[in-house]
Motif scaffolding. Structure first.
Motif, PDB file in Angstrom:
ATOM      1  N   ASP A 129      39.853  72.325  30.854  1.00  0.00           N
ATOM      2  CA  ASP A 129      40.742  72.894  29.835  1.00  0.00           C
ATOM      3  C   ASP A 129      40.173  74.148  29.180  1.00  0.00           C
ATOM      4  OD1 ASP A 129      42.872  71.086  30.103  1.00  0.00           O
ATOM      5  OD2 ASP A 129      41.788  69.587  28.912  1.00  0.00           O
ATOM      6  N   ILE A 130      39.511  74.966  29.975  1.00  0.00           N
ATOM      7  CA  ILE A 130      38.992  76.232  29.456  1.00  0.00           C
ATOM      8  C   ILE A 130      39.938  77.339  29.912  1.00  0.00           C
ATOM      9  CG2 ILE A 130      37.085  77.885  29.564  1.00  0.00           C
ATOM     10  CD1 ILE A 130      35.270  75.424  30.218  1.00  0.00           C
ATOM     11  N   ALA A 131      40.455  78.096  28.948  1.00  0.00           N
ATOM     12  CA  ALA A 131      41.480  79.081  29.301  1.00  0.00           C
ATOM     13  C   ALA A 131      40.926  80.492  29.458  1.00  0.00           C
ATOM     14  CB  ALA A 131      42.591  79.063  28.263  1.00  0.00           C
ATOM     15  N   VAL A 132      39.715  80.757  28.961  1.00  0.00           N
ATOM     16  CA  VAL A 132      39.161  82.101  29.141  1.00  0.00           C
ATOM     17  C   VAL A 132      38.774  82.255  30.613  1.00  0.00           C
ATOM     18  CG1 VAL A 132      38.258  82.055  26.774  1.00  0.00           C
ATOM     19  CG2 VAL A 132      36.714  81.619  28.686  1.00  0.00           C
ATOM     20  N   GLY A 133      38.683  83.520  31.053  1.00  0.00           N
ATOM     21  CA  GLY A 133      38.341  83.768  32.452  1.00  0.00           C
ATOM     22  C   GLY A 133      36.840  83.679  32.676  1.00  0.00           C
ATOM     23  N   ILE A 134      36.431  82.802  33.560  1.00  0.00           N
ATOM     24  CA  ILE A 134      34.995  82.686  33.869  1.00  0.00           C
ATOM     25  C   ILE A 134      34.799  83.079  35.326  1.00  0.00           C
ATOM     26  CG2 ILE A 134      33.000  81.155  33.940  1.00  0.00           C
ATOM     27  CD1 ILE A 134      34.256  79.479  31.819  1.00  0.00           C
ATOM     28  N   TYR A 135      33.922  84.046  35.535  1.00  0.00           N
ATOM     29  CA  TYR A 135      33.736  84.588  36.877  1.00  0.00           C
ATOM     30  C   TYR A 135      32.266  84.591  37.268  1.00  0.00           C
ATOM     31  CZ  TYR A 135      38.442  86.325  36.001  1.00  0.00           C
ATOM     32  OH  TYR A 135      39.772  86.395  35.703  1.00  0.00           O
ATOM     33  N   PRO A 136      31.926  83.994  38.391  1.00  0.00           N
ATOM     34  CA  PRO A 136      30.555  84.150  38.892  1.00  0.00           C
ATOM     35  C   PRO A 136      30.360  85.600  39.316  1.00  0.00           C
ATOM     36  CG  PRO A 136      31.945  83.120  40.563  1.00  0.00           C
ATOM     37  CD  PRO A 136      32.788  83.256  39.322  1.00  0.00           C
ATOM     38  N   MET A 137      29.153  86.100  39.150  1.00  0.00           N
ATOM     39  CA  MET A 137      28.914  87.531  39.420  1.00  0.00           C
ATOM     40  C   MET A 137      29.244  87.899  40.856  1.00  0.00           C
ATOM     41  SD  MET A 137      24.753  87.575  39.441  1.00  0.00           S
ATOM     42  CE  MET A 137      23.874  87.380  41.016  1.00  0.00           C
ATOM     43  N   SER A 138      29.143  86.929  41.753  1.00  0.00           N
ATOM     44  CA  SER A 138      29.435  87.192  43.163  1.00  0.00           C
ATOM     45  C   SER A 138      29.759  85.883  43.857  1.00  0.00           C
ATOM     46  CB  SER A 138      28.218  87.843  43.835  1.00  0.00           C
ATOM     47  OG  SER A 138      28.450  88.021  45.220  1.00  0.00           O
ATOM     48  N   ASP A 139      30.573  85.952  44.894  1.00  0.00           N
ATOM     49  CA  ASP A 139      30.768  84.779  45.748  1.00  0.00           C
ATOM     50  C   ASP A 139      29.653  84.656  46.777  1.00  0.00           C
ATOM     51  OD1 ASP A 139      33.120  84.165  44.426  1.00  0.00           O
ATOM     52  OD2 ASP A 139      34.192  83.701  46.281  1.00  0.00           O
ATOM     53  N   ASP A 140      28.865  85.714  46.902  1.00  0.00           N
ATOM     54  CA  ASP A 140      27.768  85.685  47.874  1.00  0.00           C
ATOM     55  C   ASP A 140      26.511  85.123  47.229  1.00  0.00           C
ATOM     56  OD1 ASP A 140      29.363  86.905  49.909  1.00  0.00           O
ATOM     57  OD2 ASP A 140      29.117  88.812  48.845  1.00  0.00           O
ATOM     58  N   GLN A 141      25.667  84.535  48.052  1.00  0.00           N
ATOM     59  CA  GLN A 141      24.465  83.889  47.526  1.00  0.00           C
ATOM     60  C   GLN A 141      23.403  84.918  47.154  1.00  0.00           C
ATOM     61  OE1 GLN A 141      23.040  80.131  49.329  1.00  0.00           O
ATOM     62  NE2 GLN A 141      21.068  81.147  49.512  1.00  0.00           N
ATOM     63  N   VAL A 142      22.986  84.874  45.909  1.00  0.00           N
ATOM     64  CA  VAL A 142      21.865  85.682  45.419  1.00  0.00           C
ATOM     65  C   VAL A 142      20.860  84.708  44.815  1.00  0.00           C
ATOM     66  CG1 VAL A 142      21.152  87.505  43.819  1.00  0.00           C
ATOM     67  CG2 VAL A 142      23.408  87.615  44.917  1.00  0.00           C
ATOM     68  N   ARG A 143      19.594  84.895  45.101  1.00  0.00           N
ATOM     69  CA  ARG A 143      18.606  83.936  44.602  1.00  0.00           C
ATOM     70  C   ARG A 143      17.434  84.661  43.952  1.00  0.00           C
ATOM     71  NH1 ARG A 143      22.232  81.263  44.813  1.00  0.00           N
ATOM     72  NH2 ARG A 143      22.663  79.423  46.064  1.00  0.00           N
ATOM     73  N   THR A 144      17.192  84.346  42.694  1.00  0.00           N
ATOM     74  CA  THR A 144      16.060  84.926  41.986  1.00  0.00           C
ATOM     75  C   THR A 144      14.756  84.337  42.504  1.00  0.00           C
ATOM     76  OG1 THR A 144      17.322  85.324  39.985  1.00  0.00           O
ATOM     77  CG2 THR A 144      14.923  85.156  39.740  1.00  0.00           C
ATOM     78  N   ILE A 145      13.852  85.228  42.862  1.00  0.00           N
ATOM     79  CA  ILE A 145      12.502  84.835  43.244  1.00  0.00           C
ATOM     80  C   ILE A 145      11.564  85.365  42.162  1.00  0.00           C
ATOM     81  CG2 ILE A 145      10.670  85.068  44.966  1.00  0.00           C
ATOM     82  CD1 ILE A 145      13.100  83.536  46.004  1.00  0.00           C
ATOM     83  N   VAL A 146      10.766  84.482  41.604  1.00  0.00           N
ATOM     84  CA  VAL A 146       9.818  84.884  40.570  1.00  0.00           C
ATOM     85  C   VAL A 146       8.483  85.167  41.257  1.00  0.00           C
ATOM     86  CG1 VAL A 146       8.727  84.240  38.396  1.00  0.00           C
ATOM     87  CG2 VAL A 146      11.038  83.413  38.935  1.00  0.00           C
ATOM     88  N   ARG A 147       8.054  86.420  41.129  1.00  0.00           N
ATOM     89  CA  ARG A 147       6.760  86.768  41.728  1.00  0.00           C
ATOM     90  C   ARG A 147       5.663  86.408  40.726  1.00  0.00           C
ATOM     91  NH1 ARG A 147       9.557  91.644  43.541  1.00  0.00           N
ATOM     92  NH2 ARG A 147       8.387  92.893  42.039  1.00  0.00           N
ATOM     93  N   CYS A 148       4.733  85.603  41.196  1.00  0.00           N
ATOM     94  CA  CYS A 148       3.654  85.123  40.321  1.00  0.00           C
ATOM     95  C   CYS A 148       2.322  85.434  40.982  1.00  0.00           C
ATOM     96  CB  CYS A 148       3.763  83.615  40.118  1.00  0.00           C
ATOM     97  SG  CYS A 148       5.352  83.078  39.471  1.00  0.00           S
ATOM     98  N   ASP A 149       1.264  85.365  40.197  1.00  0.00           N
ATOM     99  CA  ASP A 149      -0.083  85.517  40.761  1.00  0.00           C
ATOM    100  C   ASP A 149      -0.272  84.581  41.951  1.00  0.00           C
ATOM    101  OD1 ASP A 149      -0.783  87.362  38.883  1.00  0.00           O
ATOM    102  OD2 ASP A 149      -1.603  85.877  37.480  1.00  0.00           O
TER     103      ASP A 149
END
Lengths: 321, 321
Positions: A129-149
């Motif tokens: 029951d949410i009426a505002v428009g909610i949009y994922p930034m993309s339909d394509d898969q993007v994955r954050t990789i955290v670069r660590c020591d």
């Protein structure tokens, strides 16, 4: 760009902090006049299920079912499945509540039917029951990789499993160069349908950067006639929630609203029109203005509903430059 | 066949009724002397998860966690995930409890790691502190199809979704001709390791037939020196549990223990040594004996633990013919 209809607002958001401002926006705007573009780069597959943390945080927040005590997940949640999974020796580092599991099971089924992310999010929003428009930034898969020591970590492994403990040296977003931005939002941006653009006080590196770096997104925002309003996630040198301050420290970025503003200015020249900082950071305003953006001082800490709405109204009141 | 070590018992079982006798056997035998071969033809994939009803019924029963009130599933179960899934418009006709879900999630993960059914069942049994040997009839996929007037239905759609309502005209087991029987049980059968074979009072058509029709299984049972003891699932013309009686009626088979015995004799000549019928059906004994098997009259209704153990002892006391 001339605009024919500029009553709509577009908000960009990541996790919990961003969802608070979005809730404020949803309270003060008619539902048909608010679209929200959500980070999906911290989505991941876990126990075979598609987990979309920022999307779900927003859905649960806007449907009034967010767990206020935990700060994540659903109100009135139970944990019987995780408890049993633990007794079977299964992976339980990412806690999925019994009710929350239904969202992931439903989504997995929708994916098997070939439905894309935008379609799935719209259906979930409708069921909640949410009426505002909610949009994922993309339909394509993007994955954050955290670069660590210690090497590269997928975002949720860094964020949940390792509790943000390993020092970070940078971030990358797998798949982003070929990701297509949400078609509806890009079309409306180009058509000048949005009269206001508000970027929530979410983590710059892992919530907002991925959205902005989807090809075509930040330039479309920059080229829009609408004022682009960023809200600083750093207040008095601290992140209200999450690892933003820790990350900035580890990246040798000043842990201040100014540090955030500099990050956005350097990465996205000409994008930021207004940079909203907390009253406690008012002394930073002159330096922020020297970056070529308007510094706006406002109460940005959102501890209750009234503060969320108040910050939302503040952002919406800013005029095109 | 000469046997060198014949202390072990092999039981065949399907769902809830069969699990009761298996529990009795497990109570009266040392764990190392009981192996159970379980029907997997009513397994199916639901919500993307591998649901193995007969395996889980047995695991939950032998680990003392079966829900006594419901007659299926886990004791102390909660249903929050299903409730939320229902509110999302998801499929909830097959009720998966929150705790039960963990079993399916764990199993799905094990499958993704490439583990086979026998390996997965052994691991689950170990996690649940079950020491008897539990073996799926095959690592290969076999699926019961219920042939009905209205067309073919996958077993769980017939059994749960349609509540066994459509009249049946027959059954088939997809994949059975190429399914390989459980290697450990077949090897032990051929080595003469089993001194007793007990077929639980499970549904002949959809629980026991699939096990027996895995290539090599029923002939290996027949050729074993061990007595093969079947327990009738029909008592006084009624099935203690499940749709066996209804199916027999629809197939024009007499709904009696004799009808069951005839089914097994016709389909698996020479297999049945002893056919155990309830005291209330004692008058059927002569006709059953005319089929070339020994009719044994015993109390077969298992309402409490003592009755389960008593029937188990009865079956185990029968000598090789």
């Amino acid at each position: 760009m001339t605009t024919t209809e500029t009553s709509k607002t577009l908000a960009l958001t990541g996790g919990v902090g961003g969802a608070k401002l979005c809730l404020g926006l949803a309270q003060v705007l008619p539902a048909s006049e608010l679209d929200i573009l959500v980070n999906t780069a911290d989505d991941f597959e876990h126990l075979g299920l598609p987990i979309w943390p920022d999307i779900d945080t927003l859905l649960y927040t806007l449907s009034g079912r967010a767990n206020q005590t935990l700060g994540w997940g659903l109100e009135g949640e139970s944990w019987n499945c995780m408890e049993s999974l633990e007794s079977l020796g299964g992976e339980t580092w990412f806690r999925l509540g019994d009710r929350d599991l239904a969202t992931h099971l439903w989504r997995a089924e929708a994916q098997r039917q070939g439905r894309g992310a935008a379609d799935i999010v719209a259906a979930l929003a409708q069921q909640m029951d949410i009426a505002v428009g909610i949009y994922p930034m993309s339909d394509d898969q993007v994955r954050t990789i955290v670069r660590c020591d210690e090497g590269n970590l997928p975002f949720q492994h860094y964020f949940v499993r390792r509790q943000c403990e390993p020092p970070v040296t940078g971030f990358s977003f797998e798949g982003i160069t070929s990701a297509r931005g949400n078609a509806s939002v890009l079309r409306q941006l180009k058509a000048g349908d949005y009269g206001r653009i508000v970027v929530s006080p979410s983590n710059p590196y892992v919530s907002i950067d991925p959205i902005l770096q989807v090809p075509g997104v930040w330039t479309a925002l920059r080229d829009s006639a609408a004022p682009v309003v960023f809200v600083s996630p750093i207040v008095s040198g601290l992140a209200i929630k999450g690892p933003a301050a820790k990350m900035m420290r580890e990246l040798d970025v000043p842990v201040t609203a100014l540090g955030v503003a500099e990050h956005y200015r350097r990465r996205y020249p000409g994008l930021v029109d207004y940079f909203v900082i907390d009253e406690s950071d008012a002394t930073l305003a002159p330096e922020i203005e020297q970056l070529g953006m308007r510094a706006v001082v406002a109460p940005t800490v959102m501890k209750n509903q009234q503060q969320k709405e108040s910050l939302a109204r503040y952002c919406l009141a800013l005029e095109p430059l």
